[in-house]
Motif scaffolding. Structure first.
Motif, short mmCIF file in Angstrom:
data_model
loop_
_atom_site.label_atom_id
_atom_site.label_comp_id
_atom_site.label_asym_id
_atom_site.label_seq_id
_atom_site.Cartn_x
_atom_site.Cartn_y
_atom_site.Cartn_z
N PHE A 228 0.84 -1.19 0.00
CA PHE A 228 0.00 0.00 0.00
C PHE A 228 0.88 1.24 0.00
O PHE A 228 1.91 1.29 0.68
N GLN A 236 2.77 -0.08 3.77
CA GLN A 236 2.71 -1.45 4.29
C GLN A 236 3.05 -2.42 3.17
O GLN A 236 2.64 -2.26 2.04
N LYS A 243 -5.34 -6.05 3.25
CA LYS A 243 -6.02 -4.92 3.87
C LYS A 243 -5.01 -3.98 4.54
O LYS A 243 -3.97 -4.42 5.01
N TYR A 244 -5.40 -2.72 4.58
CA TYR A 244 -4.61 -1.70 5.29
C TYR A 244 -5.57 -0.86 6.11
O TYR A 244 -6.62 -0.43 5.62
N SER A 245 -5.21 -0.60 7.38
CA SER A 245 -6.11 0.10 8.30
C SER A 245 -5.34 1.12 9.12
O SER A 245 -4.19 0.90 9.49
N TYR A 257 -3.68 7.56 -2.51
CA TYR A 257 -3.42 6.19 -2.09
C TYR A 257 -3.52 5.24 -3.29
O TYR A 257 -4.33 5.44 -4.20
N CYS A 259 -2.36 0.78 -4.40
CA CYS A 259 -1.82 -0.49 -3.92
C CYS A 259 -1.17 -1.23 -5.08
O CYS A 259 -1.43 -0.95 -6.25
#
Length: 411
Positions: A228, A236, A243-245, A257, A259
């Motif tokens: 990401f 990350q 997933k990214y949080s 943003y 990915c």
């Protein structure tokens, strides 16, 4: 027994048919071994072999060998391993051409090596070999007797053929192979960055996103890694987690943003389009007040009443709601609340609430009084009406009396 059979059908895998050597075209008299990979459940029977959709052999092993190949053995081949479904189809061509271009019989995916070779009849040596893709000479890029691409990409798909000079016993002959279509399959789709919430989150709220792609079912065992980015900087990855949080996003998290999805060897890499994310500042509400027109909240029955919610706060989105004491109903959600024609039932204590994020503030309550029309007003109106009515009535009585006296005199 029925239940176990149904479970077997659901879990059965598709057989995989491969050739060795792996070429889709051979010369007469050559040999090729067909291998059928599947579940290989013990005690389930033999391996079935199909040519042009017709069963032509059964074997106790997972291989079938074609020796001294003939033209009649050209066609589509399939197999079915015990306990598995029918395999993919593989086309084998037994050619009598002077020169053939040998390309893989199996499915080639992005990142896989791609090999082709130009061969002459009866194993005669071929010189001055040149390779063509979609009619264009590409030999300079692959200066080798074989055309080899270490990591194929989808743009390598196309129509290929080769030319060369065959050094036969008595002469040197220039020949050209037939054109074959080579397709490089997509290993996984281009990723899309999916937001679980708004692209304009409030400061302090969670930020969750997923990198979505679809892996080819023929390569379901391929391991993918995810990265990401924000403004081109890695946040990350590479990790196997898609997933990214951010539990509580801050103003610094604003940016573009994207990915990336890649294989473990980085032979295939794909990026998603960028998504701009703007973190909104949560406004601080300092004061909430309420204005009413007419001033003081006293309105005559039938007149217009306007309530206004005034807020002193920092910049940011604010939502409003209107309430009346003793009622759970929300009367409105604008900065103003208007009663076009006030009635006695509209009297009461009113207030507004201003909210931003998880914070809310309430205005002081204002008493609204609806005043009825004064009784004297009705007297002034009703007296003339009453007199007019009585006058009309007396006139009628007099007229009737006169008519009665006239009638009596006639008699």
């Amino acid at each position: 027994m029925v239940g176990s059979t149904a479970l077997l059908l659901v879990t059965a895998q598709t057989s995989l048919l491969t050739l060795d050597p792996p070429w889709s075209m051979i010369f007469p008299g050559e040999s090729v071994t067909l291998t059928c990979q599947g579940s290989h459940l013990s005690g389930q029977g033999s391996t079935a072999w199909y040519h042009n959709d017709k069963l032509f052999a059964r074997t106790d092993t997972d291989t079938y060998r074609i020796t001294n190949a003939k033209h009649k053995q050209t066609g589509k081949y399939q197999c079915q391993s015990p306990g598995s479904r029918h395999s993919n189809s593989v086309t084998l061509t037994v050619s009598y051409d002077w020169i053939i271009l040998q390309v893989p019989s199996y499915m080639v995916f992005e990142g896989d090596p791609l090999h082709m070779r130009c061969r002459g009849w009866n194993n005669w040596s071929v010189s001055m070999v040149r390779y063509y893709k979609d009619g264009a000479d590409i030999t300079a890029q692959y200066a080798s007797p074989e055309l080899s691409i270490s990591q194929a990409q989808t743009h390598h798909s196309g129509r290929y053929h080769c030319t060369g000079q065959i050094n036969s016993i008595s002469s040197l002959i220039k020949r050209e192979s037939r054109v074959l279509h080579v397709s490089v399959q997509e290993l996984f789709s281009s990723p899309v960055l999916s937001m679980d919430n708004s692209a304009e989150p409030l400061e302090g709220s969670p930020l969750n996103m997923s990198c979505v792609t679809h892996l080819s079912p023929h390569k379901s065992h391929t391991r993918l890694q995810y990265l990401f980015y924000r403004n081109g900087t890695v946040l990350q990855g590479p990790k196997s987690f898609l997933k990214y949080s951010v539990p509580a996003v801050g103003l610094a998290e604003s940016g573009s943003y994207s990915c990336e999805v890649r294989t473990e060897t980085s032979s295939v890499q794909k990026w998603s389009p960028q998504i701009p994310i703007t973190v909104k500042r949560v406004p601080i509400i300092f004061e909430v007040s309420l204005e009413v027109q007419p001033h003081g909240g006293q309105v005559k029955e039938g007149e217009r009443l306007v309530l206004s919610c005034l807020v002193v706060a920092s910049a940011g989105p604010i939502s409003f709601s209107w309430h009346r004491e003793g009622s759970a109903q929300v009367l409105g959600k604008d900065t103003h609340y208007v009663i076009p024609s006030a009635q006695g039932s509209d009297a009461g204590l009113y207030y507004c609430t201003a909210s931003s994020g998880n914070a809310a503030a309430q205005s002081p309550q204002v008493q609204v009084t609806v005043m009825g029309v004064p009784p004297l007003f009705y007297c002034h109106i009703r007296a003339p009406l009453l007199m007019a009515g009585l006058g009309t009535l007396l006139a009628g009585v007099v007229a009737v009396h006169v008519l009665a006296r006239v009638e009596q005199r006639r008699d």
